[in-house]
Structures are given as C-alpha cells and as structure tokens.
Write a protein that holds these residues in place. Structure first.
Motif, PDB file in Angstrom:
ATOM      1  N   MET A   1      -2.591  -5.254   3.527  1.00  0.00           N
ATOM      2  CA  MET A   1      -2.756  -3.913   2.958  1.00  0.00           C
ATOM      3  C   MET A   1      -1.681  -3.002   3.518  1.00  0.00           C
ATOM      4  SD  MET A   1      -6.009  -1.305   3.211  1.00  0.00           S
ATOM      5  CE  MET A   1      -5.803  -1.080   4.988  1.00  0.00           C
ATOM      6  N   VAL A   2      -1.027  -2.253   2.649  1.00  0.00           N
ATOM      7  CA  VAL A   2       0.017  -1.320   3.061  1.00  0.00           C
ATOM      8  C   VAL A   2      -0.616  -0.010   3.504  1.00  0.00           C
ATOM      9  CG1 VAL A   2       2.014  -0.002   2.309  1.00  0.00           C
ATOM     10  CG2 VAL A   2       1.681  -2.318   1.466  1.00  0.00           C
ATOM     11  N   ILE A   3      -0.121   0.538   4.596  1.00  0.00           N
ATOM     12  CA  ILE A   3      -0.593   1.822   5.093  1.00  0.00           C
ATOM     13  C   ILE A   3       0.365   2.905   4.622  1.00  0.00           C
ATOM     14  CG2 ILE A   3      -1.118   3.171   7.159  1.00  0.00           C
ATOM     15  CD1 ILE A   3      -1.456   0.497   8.640  1.00  0.00           C
ATOM     16  N   ILE A   4      -0.178   3.963   4.022  1.00  0.00           N
ATOM     17  CA  ILE A   4       0.650   5.113   3.652  1.00  0.00           C
ATOM     18  C   ILE A   4       0.306   6.259   4.581  1.00  0.00           C
ATOM     19  CG2 ILE A   4       1.122   6.869   1.913  1.00  0.00           C
ATOM     20  CD1 ILE A   4       0.950   4.875  -0.203  1.00  0.00           C
ATOM     21  N   VAL A   5       1.335   6.816   5.221  1.00  0.00           N
ATOM     22  CA  VAL A   5       1.120   7.910   6.160  1.00  0.00           C
ATOM     23  C   VAL A   5       1.841   9.145   5.634  1.00  0.00           C
ATOM     24  CG1 VAL A   5       1.494   8.730   8.498  1.00  0.00           C
ATOM     25  CG2 VAL A   5       0.930   6.331   8.102  1.00  0.00           C
ATOM     26  N   ILE A   6       1.122  10.221   5.357  1.00  0.00           N
ATOM     27  CA  ILE A   6       1.735  11.485   4.973  1.00  0.00           C
ATOM     28  C   ILE A   6       1.910  12.340   6.217  1.00  0.00           C
ATOM     29  CG2 ILE A   6       1.545  13.505   3.495  1.00  0.00           C
ATOM     30  CD1 ILE A   6       1.835  10.868   2.005  1.00  0.00           C
ATOM     31  N   GLN A  19       1.681  -5.458  19.760  1.00  0.00           N
ATOM     32  CA  GLN A  19       2.247  -5.442  21.096  1.00  0.00           C
ATOM     33  C   GLN A  19       3.443  -6.381  21.246  1.00  0.00           C
ATOM     34  OE1 GLN A  19       0.931  -3.134  23.288  1.00  0.00           O
ATOM     35  NE2 GLN A  19       2.873  -3.524  24.300  1.00  0.00           N
ATOM     36  N   ASP A  20       3.346  -7.570  20.656  1.00  0.00           N
ATOM     37  CA  ASP A  20       4.421  -8.554  20.790  1.00  0.00           C
ATOM     38  C   ASP A  20       5.232  -8.706  19.516  1.00  0.00           C
ATOM     39  OD1 ASP A  20       3.650  -9.210  23.437  1.00  0.00           O
ATOM     40  OD2 ASP A  20       2.015 -10.422  22.633  1.00  0.00           O
ATOM     41  N   LYS A  21       5.117  -7.724  18.613  1.00  0.00           N
ATOM     42  CA  LYS A  21       5.832  -7.794  17.342  1.00  0.00           C
ATOM     43  C   LYS A  21       6.999  -6.805  17.321  1.00  0.00           C
ATOM     44  CE  LYS A  21       1.762  -9.232  14.679  1.00  0.00           C
ATOM     45  NZ  LYS A  21       2.238 -10.611  14.475  1.00  0.00           N
ATOM     46  N   LYS A  22       8.016  -7.158  16.568  1.00  0.00           N
ATOM     47  CA  LYS A  22       9.202  -6.320  16.466  1.00  0.00           C
ATOM     48  C   LYS A  22       9.068  -5.394  15.259  1.00  0.00           C
ATOM     49  CE  LYS A  22      13.047  -8.199  17.619  1.00  0.00           C
ATOM     50  NZ  LYS A  22      14.280  -9.035  17.617  1.00  0.00           N
ATOM     51  N   THR A  23       9.156  -4.089  15.501  1.00  0.00           N
ATOM     52  CA  THR A  23       9.010  -3.094  14.437  1.00  0.00           C
ATOM     53  C   THR A  23      10.372  -2.666  13.906  1.00  0.00           C
ATOM     54  OG1 THR A  23       6.961  -2.249  15.416  1.00  0.00           O
ATOM     55  CG2 THR A  23       8.099  -0.816  13.850  1.00  0.00           C
ATOM     56  N   LEU A  51       7.416  -3.900   9.010  1.00  0.00           N
ATOM     57  CA  LEU A  51       8.401  -3.040   8.337  1.00  0.00           C
ATOM     58  C   LEU A  51       7.780  -1.711   7.920  1.00  0.00           C
ATOM     59  CD1 LEU A  51      11.201  -2.561   7.093  1.00  0.00           C
ATOM     60  CD2 LEU A  51      10.357  -3.681   5.003  1.00  0.00           C
ATOM     61  N   ILE A  52       8.372  -0.631   8.419  1.00  0.00           N
ATOM     62  CA  ILE A  52       8.000   0.731   8.021  1.00  0.00           C
ATOM     63  C   ILE A  52       9.105   1.274   7.115  1.00  0.00           C
ATOM     64  CG2 ILE A  52       7.470   3.067   8.817  1.00  0.00           C
ATOM     65  CD1 ILE A  52       6.740   1.853  11.542  1.00  0.00           C
ATOM     66  N   VAL A  53       8.719   1.813   5.963  1.00  0.00           N
ATOM     67  CA  VAL A  53       9.699   2.353   5.016  1.00  0.00           C
ATOM     68  C   VAL A  53       9.463   3.847   4.827  1.00  0.00           C
ATOM     69  CG1 VAL A  53      10.636   2.246   2.675  1.00  0.00           C
ATOM     70  CG2 VAL A  53       9.845   0.149   3.814  1.00  0.00           C
ATOM     71  N   GLY A  54      10.492   4.641   5.087  1.00  0.00           N
ATOM     72  CA  GLY A  54      10.428   6.079   4.867  1.00  0.00           C
ATOM     73  C   GLY A  54      10.990   6.421   3.500  1.00  0.00           C
ATOM     74  N   VAL A  55      10.207   7.112   2.690  1.00  0.00           N
ATOM     75  CA  VAL A  55      10.629   7.538   1.356  1.00  0.00           C
ATOM     76  C   VAL A  55      10.875   9.045   1.396  1.00  0.00           C
ATOM     77  CG1 VAL A  55       9.966   7.712  -1.080  1.00  0.00           C
ATOM     78  CG2 VAL A  55       9.292   5.700   0.266  1.00  0.00           C
ATOM     79  N   PHE A  85       5.700  -7.211   1.110  1.00  0.00           N
ATOM     80  CA  PHE A  85       6.273  -7.440   2.430  1.00  0.00           C
ATOM     81  C   PHE A  85       6.457  -6.143   3.220  1.00  0.00           C
ATOM     82  CE2 PHE A  85       9.654  -7.140  -0.700  1.00  0.00           C
ATOM     83  CZ  PHE A  85      10.510  -6.205  -0.157  1.00  0.00           C
ATOM     84  N   VAL A  86       6.149  -5.002   2.603  1.00  0.00           N
ATOM     85  CA  VAL A  86       6.220  -3.709   3.295  1.00  0.00           C
ATOM     86  C   VAL A  86       4.877  -3.441   3.962  1.00  0.00           C
ATOM     87  CG1 VAL A  86       6.469  -1.222   2.996  1.00  0.00           C
ATOM     88  CG2 VAL A  86       7.968  -2.787   1.731  1.00  0.00           C
ATOM     89  N   ASP A  87       4.900  -3.086   5.239  1.00  0.00           N
ATOM     90  CA  ASP A  87       3.661  -2.918   5.997  1.00  0.00           C
ATOM     91  C   ASP A  87       3.179  -1.475   6.054  1.00  0.00           C
ATOM     92  OD1 ASP A  87       3.358  -5.730   7.051  1.00  0.00           O
ATOM     93  OD2 ASP A  87       5.372  -5.242   7.767  1.00  0.00           O
ATOM     94  N   MET A  88       4.109  -0.510   6.067  1.00  0.00           N
ATOM     95  CA  MET A  88       3.722   0.891   6.122  1.00  0.00           C
ATOM     96  C   MET A  88       4.746   1.736   5.366  1.00  0.00           C
ATOM     97  SD  MET A  88       3.336   3.487   9.410  1.00  0.00           S
ATOM     98  CE  MET A  88       1.717   2.969   9.907  1.00  0.00           C
ATOM     99  N   VAL A  89       4.258   2.754   4.665  1.00  0.00           N
ATOM    100  CA  VAL A  89       5.125   3.684   3.954  1.00  0.00           C
ATOM    101  C   VAL A  89       4.863   5.092   4.477  1.00  0.00           C
ATOM    102  CG1 VAL A  89       5.844   4.587   1.717  1.00  0.00           C
ATOM    103  CG2 VAL A  89       5.032   2.231   1.893  1.00  0.00           C
ATOM    104  N   ILE A  90       5.927   5.795   4.853  1.00  0.00           N
ATOM    105  CA  ILE A  90       5.810   7.170   5.327  1.00  0.00           C
ATOM    106  C   ILE A  90       6.712   8.066   4.482  1.00  0.00           C
ATOM    107  CG2 ILE A  90       5.259   6.470   7.694  1.00  0.00           C
ATOM    108  CD1 ILE A  90       8.142   7.116   8.472  1.00  0.00           C
TER     109      ILE A  90
END
Length: 267
Positions: A1-6, A19-23, A51-55, A85-90
């Motif tokens: 599930m993709v997280i969208i953060v406003i 903790q052990d993952k590369k962001t 992967l965090i993607v800024g729009v 494959f995108v984990d978070m969208v901001i």
C-alpha cells in the motif's frame, strides 16, 4: 500500500520495519506521467529498498515559472501513487523542502535525472546525491507539443513582473506571447518598438481582448485587477493574474463564479 503524506508532524521516521533498509527519495512534476518518468523512478527504486516520491504542488510550480503543467496536483499524485514500486508519495511545496526532507525521512540517497547534474550537489551535506540517466526521446514538454494546440496569450499591464514573465514564457511549450496592453500609449509604443517578441501593442483594453488571444496575464496595479479580470472572463479569455485577484471577498466570489460558469481558468 502506498502512503500519501500531505502534512506530517515532525517525528522519528525510521521505525523497526525500515531500520535496516535503504531509503531513496526523488522529486518531480510528473505531468502526463509517461515511460520516461516510470523508467527514472524504477532506477531510483533499484538504488535502495524504500522509495519516496515528491510531487510538486501546482502553486509551487507557478511560483518558479513553470506555467505549462497541464494536470492538477491531485491527478499527478494519483498517477504516481498507482505505481506499485513506489512506497510513499509526498507533496513538494517550497524551495527548501528537499533539504528538510533529507533529515525528516533519514534519507540515504537522493536521486534525480542527469539533466540536473551539479544542481543538487549541495544536498550531499545531508545524503548521497545520485544523478540518473533519463530516457531519450520522451518528455512532458514533447507530449504537450504533440497533444495540445498553441495558446495565444496577451499581457495586460507593464508591471515589474512583465519582463520576467515574458522571459519565462519562452520556455513554456505551446504558448505564444506577442501582444500587450497598457493605458499609456507612449509606454506601449516604447515597449513594442524593436521588440522581437512582442509585436502588437494596445492602449484600448476592449480592442486588446477583441483579438485572437485565448488567455490574458494581468500585471497591473492591484485596484485594477477586478475590472480587468471581469472583462477578460466576459470575453471568454482564460486569466492568469498576480495576487490578489480582487480587493474584497464579494468581488473575488463574483470572478470565480463567472470563470466557473464559462468553463474558464482563473489563476
């Protein structure tokens, strides 16, 4: 599930599951999401685990002169969110946000297209910066040129931002600016004389509107905005105006109502 953060309160970002993952983080407008965008995002994801993607927000785009974005922030967010494959969208809303996000999300790698080589080296202070190869032969600019007719735009006013707007418009695909209005005939004459980009000048606003222009950029004294915008909308022209659009709430609501009824853009 993709997280969208406003908006998100400041908090420690990496919990146990990261903790052990590369962001990895990247940013873009992602207008008319295409294979070039997708390839670049996949390359970014391959650099790490999360992967965090800024729009970019449409207001932020306009503030930096990017006037040719054809899709709303909401539509572009949904398009990026749909990529599995995108984990978070901001949402990116201001110039300094990238540096803030590096710290906020404890980013390991900032990835961006290689057309920006060197531009973001300053972020190496916060994380590792990686410039990625872009897909040749495809871009949002090219798609806009292929899919949209050229928009003819006239400028109302010779304000402090007029020259900057004309300069920035040179980089906007499908936009042609070659006409200006001001109520000072001598000023118009001086401005258009030997001007290779602005060929036509008017000191009568009705005559200016009664041409082939489809949109008007207004850069005049604040007290003139309401009337100029209203006349342009009533002439079925889209309007881009420096803030504020009007000096009181009733006038603003009236302008918004006219634009909505006529299906026009008022920005």
């Amino acid at each position: 599930m993709v997280i969208i953060v406003i908006r998100e309160s400041k908090q420690k970002w990496k919990g146990d599951f990261l903790q052990d993952k590369k962001t990895v983080i990247t940013y873009g407008t992602y207008d008319m999401l295409h294979i070039g965008h997708i390839n670049l995002l996949k390359r970014a994801k391959a650099l790490g685990d999360y992967l965090i993607v800024g729009v970019t927000d449409e207001n932020y785009d306009r503030s930096r002169g990017k006037l040719n974005v054809s899709e709303s922030t909401k539509k572009r967010l949904k398009a990026v969110e749909a990529l599995d494959f995108v984990d978070m969208v901001i949402v990116e809303t201001h110039k300094n946000q990238k540096a803030e996000d590096m710290v906020k999300y404890d980013v390991d790698i900032f990835a961006i297209g290689d057309d920006w080589v060197g531009a973001f080296d300053y972020l190496n202070e916060y994380t590792h910066v990686e410039y990625l190869p872009r897909t040749e032969g495809i871009s949002s600019t090219k798609l806009r040129k292929e899919n949209f007719d050229k928009i003819k735009l006239g400028i109302a006013g010779l304000g402090r931002d007029t020259i900057a707007f004309i300069d920035e418009a040179e980089y906007v695909s499908n936009l042609k600016v070659n006409r200006v209005y001001a109520d000072d005939f001598l000023a118009v004459k001086a401005f258009t004389k030997d001007n290779e980009r602005i060929k036509y000048g008017h000191d009568n606003y009705d005559d200016f509107l009664d041409t082939g222009i489809q949109a008007v950029y207004i850069d005049t004294a604040l007290e003139e905005h309401y009337l100029l915008i209203k006349k342009a909308l009533e002439a079925d022209k889209h309007v881009l105006c420096e803030n504020p659009l009007a000096l009181d709430k009733d006038q603003l609501n009236e302008l918004l109502s006219i634009a909505k009824k006529r299906g026009l853009l008022l920005l």
